[in-house]
Every structure is written in structure tokens, then in C-alpha cells.
Design a protein around this motif. Structure first.
Motif, PDB file in Angstrom:
ATOM      1  N   GLN A 112       4.111 -27.964  42.935  1.00  0.00           N
ATOM      2  CA  GLN A 112       3.837 -26.839  42.285  1.00  0.00           C
ATOM      3  C   GLN A 112       3.282 -26.826  40.852  1.00  0.00           C
ATOM      4  O   GLN A 112       2.402 -26.310  40.462  1.00  0.00           O
ATOM      5  N   ALA A 113       3.751 -27.877  40.177  1.00  0.00           N
ATOM      6  CA  ALA A 113       3.191 -28.016  38.710  1.00  0.00           C
ATOM      7  C   ALA A 113       1.742 -28.476  39.089  1.00  0.00           C
ATOM      8  O   ALA A 113       0.732 -28.118  38.140  1.00  0.00           O
ATOM      9  N   PRO A 155      -8.855 -21.608  40.663  1.00  0.00           N
ATOM     10  CA  PRO A 155      -7.660 -22.550  40.096  1.00  0.00           C
ATOM     11  C   PRO A 155      -7.709 -22.800  38.706  1.00  0.00           C
ATOM     12  O   PRO A 155      -7.054 -22.861  38.071  1.00  0.00           O
ATOM     13  N   GLY A 171      -0.753 -42.048  46.212  1.00  0.00           N
ATOM     14  CA  GLY A 171      -0.853 -40.963  45.271  1.00  0.00           C
ATOM     15  C   GLY A 171      -0.648 -39.614  45.842  1.00  0.00           C
ATOM     16  O   GLY A 171       0.039 -38.943  45.465  1.00  0.00           O
ATOM     17  N   ASP A 198      -3.682 -37.173  40.265  1.00  0.00           N
ATOM     18  CA  ASP A 198      -3.137 -37.299  39.113  1.00  0.00           C
ATOM     19  C   ASP A 198      -2.105 -36.159  38.762  1.00  0.00           C
ATOM     20  O   ASP A 198      -1.129 -36.152  38.271  1.00  0.00           O
ATOM     21  N   ALA A 199      -2.664 -34.906  39.030  1.00  0.00           N
ATOM     22  CA  ALA A 199      -1.719 -33.878  38.963  1.00  0.00           C
ATOM     23  C   ALA A 199      -0.634 -33.679  39.857  1.00  0.00           C
ATOM     24  O   ALA A 199       0.502 -33.276  39.359  1.00  0.00           O
ATOM     25  N   LEU A 200      -0.833 -34.314  41.309  1.00  0.00           N
ATOM     26  CA  LEU A 200       0.328 -34.369  41.796  1.00  0.00           C
ATOM     27  C   LEU A 200       1.504 -35.139  41.318  1.00  0.00           C
ATOM     28  O   LEU A 200       2.682 -35.098  41.896  1.00  0.00           O
ATOM     29  N   THR A 201       1.408 -36.270  40.607  1.00  0.00           N
ATOM     30  CA  THR A 201       2.463 -36.804  39.767  1.00  0.00           C
ATOM     31  C   THR A 201       3.464 -36.036  39.431  1.00  0.00           C
ATOM     32  O   THR A 201       4.657 -36.457  39.364  1.00  0.00           O
ATOM     33  N   LEU A 202       3.131 -34.729  39.083  1.00  0.00           N
ATOM     34  CA  LEU A 202       4.169 -33.588  38.395  1.00  0.00           C
ATOM     35  C   LEU A 202       4.940 -32.762  39.804  1.00  0.00           C
ATOM     36  O   LEU A 202       5.669 -32.083  39.463  1.00  0.00           O
ATOM     37  N   GLY A 203       4.515 -33.302  40.895  1.00  0.00           N
ATOM     38  CA  GLY A 203       4.967 -32.408  41.914  1.00  0.00           C
ATOM     39  C   GLY A 203       4.127 -31.269  42.203  1.00  0.00           C
ATOM     40  O   GLY A 203       3.143 -31.077  41.576  1.00  0.00           O
ATOM     41  N   ARG A 241      -0.286 -27.448  41.267  1.00  0.00           N
ATOM     42  CA  ARG A 241      -1.146 -26.293  41.520  1.00  0.00           C
ATOM     43  C   ARG A 241      -1.272 -25.549  40.295  1.00  0.00           C
ATOM     44  O   ARG A 241      -2.445 -25.061  40.114  1.00  0.00           O
ATOM     45  N   SER A 242      -0.208 -25.657  39.467  1.00  0.00           N
ATOM     46  CA  SER A 242      -0.356 -24.913  38.081  1.00  0.00           C
ATOM     47  C   SER A 242      -1.530 -25.678  37.234  1.00  0.00           C
ATOM     48  O   SER A 242      -2.023 -24.753  36.361  1.00  0.00           O
ATOM     49  N   LEU A 243      -1.884 -26.715  37.644  1.00  0.00           N
ATOM     50  CA  LEU A 243      -2.867 -27.506  36.653  1.00  0.00           C
ATOM     51  C   LEU A 243      -4.327 -27.376  37.464  1.00  0.00           C
ATOM     52  O   LEU A 243      -5.189 -27.937  36.983  1.00  0.00           O
ATOM     53  N   GLY A 244      -4.371 -26.527  38.649  1.00  0.00           N
ATOM     54  CA  GLY A 244      -5.753 -26.120  38.973  1.00  0.00           C
ATOM     55  C   GLY A 244      -5.967 -26.954  40.296  1.00  0.00           C
ATOM     56  O   GLY A 244      -7.062 -26.891  40.765  1.00  0.00           O
ATOM     57  N   LEU A 291      -5.688 -31.705  32.467  1.00  0.00           N
ATOM     58  CA  LEU A 291      -6.440 -31.587  33.772  1.00  0.00           C
ATOM     59  C   LEU A 291      -7.116 -30.334  33.723  1.00  0.00           C
ATOM     60  O   LEU A 291      -8.267 -30.374  34.268  1.00  0.00           O
ATOM     61  N   GLU A 304      10.315 -33.717  37.909  1.00  0.00           N
ATOM     62  CA  GLU A 304       9.476 -34.681  38.553  1.00  0.00           C
ATOM     63  C   GLU A 304       8.459 -35.218  38.000  1.00  0.00           C
ATOM     64  O   GLU A 304       7.668 -34.641  37.487  1.00  0.00           O
ATOM     65  N   PRO A 326      -8.400 -36.611  40.231  1.00  0.00           N
ATOM     66  CA  PRO A 326      -7.772 -35.750  39.182  1.00  0.00           C
ATOM     67  C   PRO A 326      -6.498 -34.955  39.993  1.00  0.00           C
ATOM     68  O   PRO A 326      -5.626 -34.982  39.291  1.00  0.00           O
ATOM     69  N   ARG A 336      -1.532 -43.810  36.676  1.00  0.00           N
ATOM     70  CA  ARG A 336      -2.077 -42.636  37.047  1.00  0.00           C
ATOM     71  C   ARG A 336      -2.934 -43.076  38.501  1.00  0.00           C
ATOM     72  O   ARG A 336      -3.721 -44.053  38.683  1.00  0.00           O
TER      73      ARG A 336
END
Lengths: 240, 320
Positions: free
Chosen positions: B210-211, A66, B69, B203-208, B213-216, A97, A81, B200, B262
Motif C-alpha cells: 500500500q505504501a 500515479p 525484491g 524500492d518502493a515495495l520495501t515499505l509494503g 502504491r502511495s509512492l506512485g 521516489l 513494515e 524504483p 535497496r
């Protein structure tokens, strides 16, 4: 090269194959519910197709870790969002990140590219829709991905900012980044994309340069409207 | 990194902790002539109780911060996953079978209950890693264990067992010993360590989703960390003190404004503030001039409910 082969996703994609090149802007267009966003998400490795594969530079996307995938592909979702009221700078820094750092140079460059330097400290809740859309795009740019996948990036922008964003994406493509975006505006696709994929009912209806692909017969078939192109190449408008 | 709120909270704890040791039915004044049995009161009664308050408060605060979070919702509470009711059901069964009197068995039953709830949760939520499915599974487990708890109470073998169960469920730190600390502290600290690893990803989940997951983000790994972290902290807390609500809801909410927003930055301040809140609330329960000591769980709920209402009213204003 990003290569999709025989993608099947029940009810959404029906045997789609396409090879997308870096250094180009590829537009995915089609009517509502055609499967554009699903195709984009598959190409970003975010949706696993029931069958078929996506390869990134010869490697199966599904086999990539990932983190490696996240470093390679920056994805901008359709929904704007932001769950917590972070500042613009903190939001953009989330793009780092995948690299597990907060590299100031990349963040500043992304803020500058999207003209957000003055809004750096502003909380997201106090941004207009357009400012928020720019901040979210800056978040993608901060990760300095080799591929940018954007789902309707122009949706919340006024005309001037649409042009500015298209300029940014063009610069990215010219620097070798592969840009893939779902869009609704056929004129923008005609004027700014190097390549257009027309999706209809989960299938690829047409694939090629915009002048060839977005002909009136295809538009009639996919959208069911009789339209005609006005103007010259590079500045075309669709009348219907 | 030690930020200003973290430093202030540490200072608050450094001041409050020794003070809480002196407060209670018997006040211990270090400058006056010694109270009889002062040393025993301090080392065998107050010290374990205060340490337990610190540890459990920290666990509940950290679990609340991670939970909010994870669900991207400021109204989420560690109780939502059904782990606390699961642990409570385990404890109730130990009363019901009359085994609660034997040392170690009550917390063991509670931990088994928490473990069963965690296993069920991961089984139902499956491999999708979807937060929605996960929450619904947690709510289903919470309502199931709630019903079983009521059943156990209504079928209590003796009125004594029934009153024991009901009193225990109210949550308290009275009459706790070093045994409880030995059980709860390592589990809670391990739980907090697990929760810190979610930073981390949250923090990534802040964007939803799918986003993120795209951040790893690996949703399944995050789900495991959440189940393990909240299971350990909340399970240990219920095992040692019964149900102590609202800490996991109030504390992250109060601390959020002192962070950059965050979720990763919220876990440590919430752990410290949770420790401070439970420590102080427990001392207040101890010194209130009531006939029998006010139960900590009730005190925190009395404090928490108006807070929750104020939060809802503010959200309503924002929605209009």
C-alpha cells in the motif's frame, strides 16, 4: 480541497461524503472495524470505491497519474513494515521516489524535523518501535506532499513523541498542508484536530469541529461507553 | 554507477574469464608448446561455453535479485513463478516428439514453454497486481508443469528418449555451441534490461504494497515487467542449459550486504556475481577428475542446498 462524494465500498463504506480542507488537521475516529482506514485509503487514492468519487482540487483522484498523485499525497500506512534492513537515511530517501530524485535538502529537513539526525546511519532493524515510527513519518515528510494521510501515526509513540509528532503535524497544517489522520485517542482528537469525522459501520456519523462532534451522546452511540470530558479546552481528558 | 562491489566483480570476471578458457580435459598453457587443435578447442568449444555461462549466470542472478525484491522475501527464487518448469516442459516435449535433434527446435520449444507459462501467469494473476496471487499462480503452474513433465517422462516412447530427458533436465553447459549463444544471449540481455527498469518500484515495495502504491508504484506495470524480465532470462537459460537452480537464490543473498539494502541496487551486482558463479562452477565441473562430467545443475544444487539450510537456520535464530 479534498472532496469525497458518495463513496461506497462493499462491506466497508456506505455512502460517505466529506470535504476536507488544506491547512487543517482532520481526525477520522470510530470504533474498530468502522471503516476509518478504508476511508483514509480512498481519500489517498489507494482504494477504488465501487461507486462515488474523490476529487483533489477539482480533479478526479482516479484520473491522476500515479506519480502526480504520489507527489501530492503522502500516505503513512498503519503497518510499520520495512522489508529490507536499510539505514534510516535510505528509508527516508524513499520518500523522494515520487520526484525521482534524492534531494538532500528535503531528506535532511525531514530527518531534522523528526529528530533523527543522530540515527541517520543506523539500520532499521536496530531501531526501537518509536524510532521506527518516527523514521517512517520522516519518509512521508521527505516527499514534501501537499497532503499528509496518516493511519494511526501515534500508535507506537510514547507520550513525549506523540506530543512532538502532533506539533510537527500542526506546523505542517499551519504551512498549508492538509493533514488527515486516523486515530483512536479521542482526547488527542479533541485537543489537536480542527475537524473530526466520526465513522460508524461504514457511515459518517458526525462531521465538524471536535467540541461539537465529540459530544457525550455521539461517544455513547459510537463506542457504547458513558464518558465525560474533564479539563479545559485544549487540554481535555476523557474519563470513563 | 560503479560501486566498489561492482568494480571488484568486474575485475573478478576479467581474471576468471580467460582462465576458464584454458581449463578443461585438455589444459591449454599459453606459455608452453601449442596443444593440437588448441584454436578449435578455444573458439568452438570453450569460448561459446564460457560466454553462455556468463550470460545465463547474469540473467539468473538479476532475475533472483528482482524476484526477492518483488516478493520482499530473501528466500524467493526465479523458479517460483513456474517459468523455469514451463520452459523445461517445452524442452521435454521436444525430446518426446523426437524433434530435439533438429537444430533450434529444442530451445524454441523451451521458449514456447516459458512463454505459455508467462501467459498463464498473467491470465490467472489478472489485473490486481497482487504479489500474493501472483506467487500462488506461479506455484500452481510450477506444480502442473512438473506433473506433466513426469507424465511425459513416464510415457517416453523409447528408453533412449527417457534418458535424454532426464540427463538434459539436470542442466549443463557441455557441448554448447555458438548457436546456443545466439539464441540465449539477446533474450537474456533483453530480460536484464527489463528487470533493471523495475528498480524504483521494487524500492518502493520495501515499505509494503500500500505504501508503495502511495509512492506512485503502478502494480500492474511492475507485474508485466517482472513477467517479461524473468520470463526472458529464465526461459532463455532453461532453453540453452536446462534447469540451473539456486543461482537466483544464493547470489542476491550474498550480494545484499554489499549494497545499501535497496532492491534496485542489488540487480547489477547480482547479475555480475551470477555470471562469475556460473562461469567458475562450470569450469570446476569441467576439470573435476570424474568419469563423466559433473552436471552443472547438480553441482550448483549440491552447493546451494547447504547454503539454503544455513540461511533457514539463521532465519530461525532471528525468529526465536
Amino acid at each position: 480541497m479534498l472532496q469525497a462524494q458518495n463513496l461506497i465500498l462493499r462491506g466497508r463504506l456506505d455512502d460517505v461524503s466529506a470535504a476536507i480542507r488544506p491547512g487543517e488537521i482532520t481526525a477520522i475516529v470510530g470504533p474498530n472495524g468502522a471503516g476509518k482506514s478504508s476511508l483514509l485509503a480512498c481519500l489517498a487514492g489507494l482504494l477504488d470505491p465501487q461507486s462515488g468519487t474523490v476529487q483533489l482540487s477539482g480533479e478526479l483522484l482516479a484520473d491522476l497519474a500515479p506519480q502526480a498523485r504520489a507527489q501530492a499525497i503522502g500516505y503513512l500506512p498503519q503497518s510499520p513494515e520495512v522489508a529490507w534492513d536499510v539505514s534510516v537515511e535510505t528509508l527516508v530517501a524513499l520518500g523522494r521516489l515520487p520526484w525521482r530524485d534524492r534531494d538532500a535538502a528535503s531528506i535532511n529537513a525531514a530527518l531534522a524535523t523528526m529528530e533523527l539526525e543522530d540515527l541517520r546511519q543506523r539500520p532499521v532493524s536496530r531501531l526501537s518501535g518509536g524510532e521506527r515510527a518516527r523514521a517512517l513519518m520522516a519518509r512521508v515528510l521527505a516527499g514534501q506532499p501537499r497532503w499528509i494521510h496518516a493511519d494511526e501515526p501515534l500508535a507506537n509513540l510514547d507520550l513525549a513523541h506523540q506530543q512532538a509528532l502532533l506539533g510537527v503535524l500542526r506546523a505542517q497544517a499551519d504551512a498549508g498542508t492538509g493533514v488527515v489522520m486516523v486515530m483512536h485517542g479521542l482526547a488527542e482528537a479533541m485537543n489537536h484536530a480542527d475537524r473530526v469525522l466520526v465513522v460508524l459501520e461504514g457511515q459518517l456519523l458526525a462531521d465538524g469541529p471536535p467540541e461539537t462532534v465529540l459530544d457525550l451522546a455521539t461517544i455513547q452511540r459510537a463506542w457504547g461507553i458513558d464518558a465525560r470530558w474533564l479539563g479545559e479546552a485544549g487540554g481535555r481528558a476523557l474519563a470513563y | 554507477m560503479i560501486t566498489r562491489p561492482v568494480a571488484l566483480l568486474l575485475l573478478g570476471l576479467a581474471i576468471a574469464f580467460p582462465l576458464t578458457l584454458l581449463a578443461g580435459r585438455v589444459w591449454i598453457d599459453p606459455f608452453a608448446s601449442p596443444v593440437p587443435n588448441a584454436l578449435v578447442i578455444l573458439t568452438e568449444l570453450r569460448l561459446p561455453r564460457s560466454v553462455l555461462a556468463l550470460v545465463l549466470g547474469a540473467g539468473l542472478g538479476a532475475a533472483g535479485a528482482a524476484m526477492q525484491g518483488y516478493l520482499r522475501n530473501p528466500l524467493a527464487d526465479p523458479g517460483l513463478f513456474g517459468i523455469a518448469p514451463g520452459a523445461a516442459l517445452g524442452a521435454v516435449l521436444s525430446f518426446w516428439t523426437g524433434l530435439a535433434g533438429t537444430a533450434w527446435l529444442l530451445p524454441l520449444f523451451a521458449l514456447l514453454g516459458a512463454g505459455t507459462a508467462m501467459a498463464l501467469l498473467s491470465l490467472i494473476a489478472g489485473r490486481s497486481g497482487s504479489a500474493l496471487l501472483f506467487t500462488l499462480a506461479g506455484m500452481m503452474i510450477a506444480s502442473l508443469t512438473g506433473a506433466m513433465m513426469s507424465l511425459a517422462i513416464s510415457l517416453s516412447p523409447t528408453p533412449f528418449a527417457m534418458s535424454e530427458i532426464v540427463t538434459w533436465l539436470m542442466g549443463a553447459l557441455s557441448d554448447r555451441s555458438w548457436n546456443d549463444v545466439v539464441i540465449a544471449a539477446p533474450l537474456t540481455l533483453a530480460g536484464i534490461a527489463v528487470l533493471l527498469r523495475t528498480g524504483p518500484a521494487l524500492d518502493a515495495l520495501t515499505l509494503g504494497e500500500q505504501a508503495a502504491r502511495s509512492l506512485g508504484l503502478d502494480p500492474r506495470r511492475l507485474q508485466w515487467l517482472m513477467i517479461g524480465g524473468t520470463g526472458l532470462t529464465v526461459g532463455a537459460s532453461v532453453a540453452a542449459a536446462g534447469i540451473i537452480g539456486f543461482v537466483g537464490l544464493i547470489v542476491p543473498h550474498l550480494m545484499r550486504r554489499f549494497t545499501d539494502g535497496r532492491p534496485s541496487q542489488l540487480i547489477v551486482p547480482s547479475a555480475l556475481a551470477g555470471a562469475l558463479l556460473v562461469l567458475v562452477a562450470d569450469s570446476v565441473c569441467r576439470v573435476l577428475p570424474l568419469q563423466s562430467e559433473l552436471r552443472l545443475g547438480i553441482a550448483l544444487s549440491l552447493l546451494g542446498a547447504p547454503f539454503f539450510l544455513a540461511l533457514l537456520l539463521r532465519l530461525r535464530r532471528e525468529l526465536v
